[in-house]
Write a protein that holds these residues in place. Structure first.
Motif, PDB file in Angstrom:
ATOM      1  N   ALA A   7       0.826  -1.205   0.000  1.00 27.83           N
ATOM      2  CA  ALA A   7       0.000   0.000   0.000  1.00 27.83           C
ATOM      3  C   ALA A   7       0.861   1.257   0.000  1.00 27.83           C
ATOM      4  N   LEU A   8       2.042   1.202   0.579  1.00 21.93           N
ATOM      5  CA  LEU A   8       2.925   2.364   0.612  1.00 21.93           C
ATOM      6  C   LEU A   8       3.888   2.404  -0.571  1.00 21.93           C
ATOM      7  N   LEU A   9       4.166   1.267  -1.163  1.00 19.08           N
ATOM      8  CA  LEU A   9       5.138   1.202  -2.251  1.00 19.08           C
ATOM      9  C   LEU A   9       4.625   1.892  -3.510  1.00 19.08           C
ATOM     10  N   LEU A  10       3.412   1.618  -3.906  1.00 17.87           N
ATOM     11  CA  LEU A  10       2.873   2.210  -5.135  1.00 17.87           C
ATOM     12  C   LEU A  10       2.793   3.732  -5.048  1.00 17.87           C
ATOM     13  N   PRO A  11       2.215   4.319  -4.008  1.00 17.82           N
ATOM     14  CA  PRO A  11       2.221   5.789  -3.931  1.00 17.82           C
ATOM     15  C   PRO A  11       3.635   6.369  -3.842  1.00 17.82           C
ATOM     16  N   GLY A  12       4.541   5.656  -3.193  1.00 19.01           N
ATOM     17  CA  GLY A  12       5.921   6.128  -3.108  1.00 19.01           C
ATOM     18  C   GLY A  12       6.599   6.171  -4.464  1.00 19.01           C
ATOM     19  N   VAL A  13       6.403   5.149  -5.264  1.00 20.62           N
ATOM     20  CA  VAL A  13       6.975   5.112  -6.613  1.00 20.62           C
ATOM     21  C   VAL A  13       6.338   6.185  -7.487  1.00 20.62           C
ATOM     22  N   MET A  14       5.039   6.353  -7.382  1.00 19.38           N
ATOM     23  CA  MET A  14       4.348   7.387  -8.168  1.00 19.38           C
ATOM     24  C   MET A  14       4.854   8.783  -7.793  1.00 19.38           C
ATOM     25  N   LEU A  15       5.061   9.022  -6.521  1.00 17.99           N
ATOM     26  CA  LEU A  15       5.559  10.309  -6.064  1.00 17.99           C
ATOM     27  C   LEU A  15       6.965  10.570  -6.590  1.00 17.99           C
ATOM     28  N   MET A  16       7.825   9.558  -6.585  1.00 15.80           N
ATOM     29  CA  MET A  16       9.172   9.707  -7.123  1.00 15.80           C
ATOM     30  C   MET A  16       9.141  10.022  -8.605  1.00 15.80           C
ATOM     31  N   LEU A  17       8.298   9.352  -9.357  1.00 12.19           N
ATOM     32  CA  LEU A  17       8.216   9.604 -10.792  1.00 12.19           C
ATOM     33  C   LEU A  17       7.705  10.999 -11.090  1.00 12.19           C
ATOM     34  N   LEU A  18       6.727  11.449 -10.355  1.00 15.09           N
ATOM     35  CA  LEU A  18       6.171  12.770 -10.599  1.00 15.09           C
ATOM     36  C   LEU A  18       7.161  13.878 -10.234  1.00 15.09           C
ATOM     37  N   THR A  19       7.885  13.718  -9.162  1.00 14.48           N
ATOM     38  CA  THR A  19       8.838  14.757  -8.773  1.00 14.48           C
ATOM     39  C   THR A  19      10.102  14.717  -9.615  1.00 14.48           C
ATOM     40  N   SER A  20      10.473  13.572 -10.141  1.00 17.69           N
ATOM     41  CA  SER A  20      11.668  13.510 -10.972  1.00 17.69           C
ATOM     42  C   SER A  20      11.437  14.146 -12.331  1.00 17.69           C
ATOM     43  N   CYS A  21      10.219  14.228 -12.776  1.00 18.81           N
ATOM     44  CA  CYS A  21       9.912  14.866 -14.052  1.00 18.81           C
ATOM     45  C   CYS A  21       9.816  16.378 -13.926  1.00 18.81           C
ATOM     46  N   ASN A  22       9.827  16.888 -12.730  1.00 17.16           N
ATOM     47  CA  ASN A  22       9.673  18.314 -12.495  1.00 17.16           C
ATOM     48  C   ASN A  22      11.047  18.967 -12.377  1.00 17.16           C
ATOM     49  N   THR A  23      11.798  19.011 -13.490  1.00 19.24           N
ATOM     50  CA  THR A  23      13.098  19.657 -13.505  1.00 19.24           C
ATOM     51  C   THR A  23      13.054  20.818 -14.488  1.00 19.24           C
ATOM     52  N   GLU A  24      13.824  21.827 -14.195  1.00 15.07           N
ATOM     53  CA  GLU A  24      13.873  23.004 -15.043  1.00 15.07           C
ATOM     54  C   GLU A  24      15.329  23.378 -15.242  1.00 15.07           C
ATOM     55  N   THR A  25      15.721  23.595 -16.488  1.00 15.60           N
ATOM     56  CA  THR A  25      17.091  23.963 -16.797  1.00 15.60           C
ATOM     57  C   THR A  25      17.116  25.411 -17.270  1.00 15.60           C
ATOM     58  N   THR A  26      17.982  26.203 -16.646  1.00 17.80           N
ATOM     59  CA  THR A  26      18.149  27.602 -17.018  1.00 17.80           C
ATOM     60  C   THR A  26      19.528  27.763 -17.637  1.00 17.80           C
ATOM     61  N   HIS A  27      19.588  28.431 -18.782  1.00 16.00           N
ATOM     62  CA  HIS A  27      20.845  28.643 -19.490  1.00 16.00           C
ATOM     63  C   HIS A  27      21.277  30.101 -19.334  1.00 16.00           C
TER      64      HIS A  27
END
Length: 53
Positions: A7-27
């Motif tokens: 029950a904790l593993l699935l939400p934990g993996v989903m949270l990691m995937l969602l936060t890892s996609c939230n990156t911003e690169t400034t040049h």
């Protein structure tokens, strides 16, 4: 115990995937100029910064 881990593993993996996609690169492009009576110089630098939340 296994049900709690599942029950904790699935939400934990989903949270990691969602936060890892939230990156911003400034040049940045920097140019420094200087001169005197006997010399002159121009220094250029290209840099980037990745914001990871």
């Amino acid at each position: 115990m296994k049900k709690i881990v599942r029950a904790l593993l699935l939400p934990g993996v989903m949270l990691m995937l969602l936060t890892s996609c939230n990156t911003e690169t400034t040049h940045f492009n920097y140019t420094f100029k200087g001169e005197s009576e006997t010399w002159s110089a121009v220094y250029g630098q290209t840099a980037s910064q990745k914001l990871i939340i």
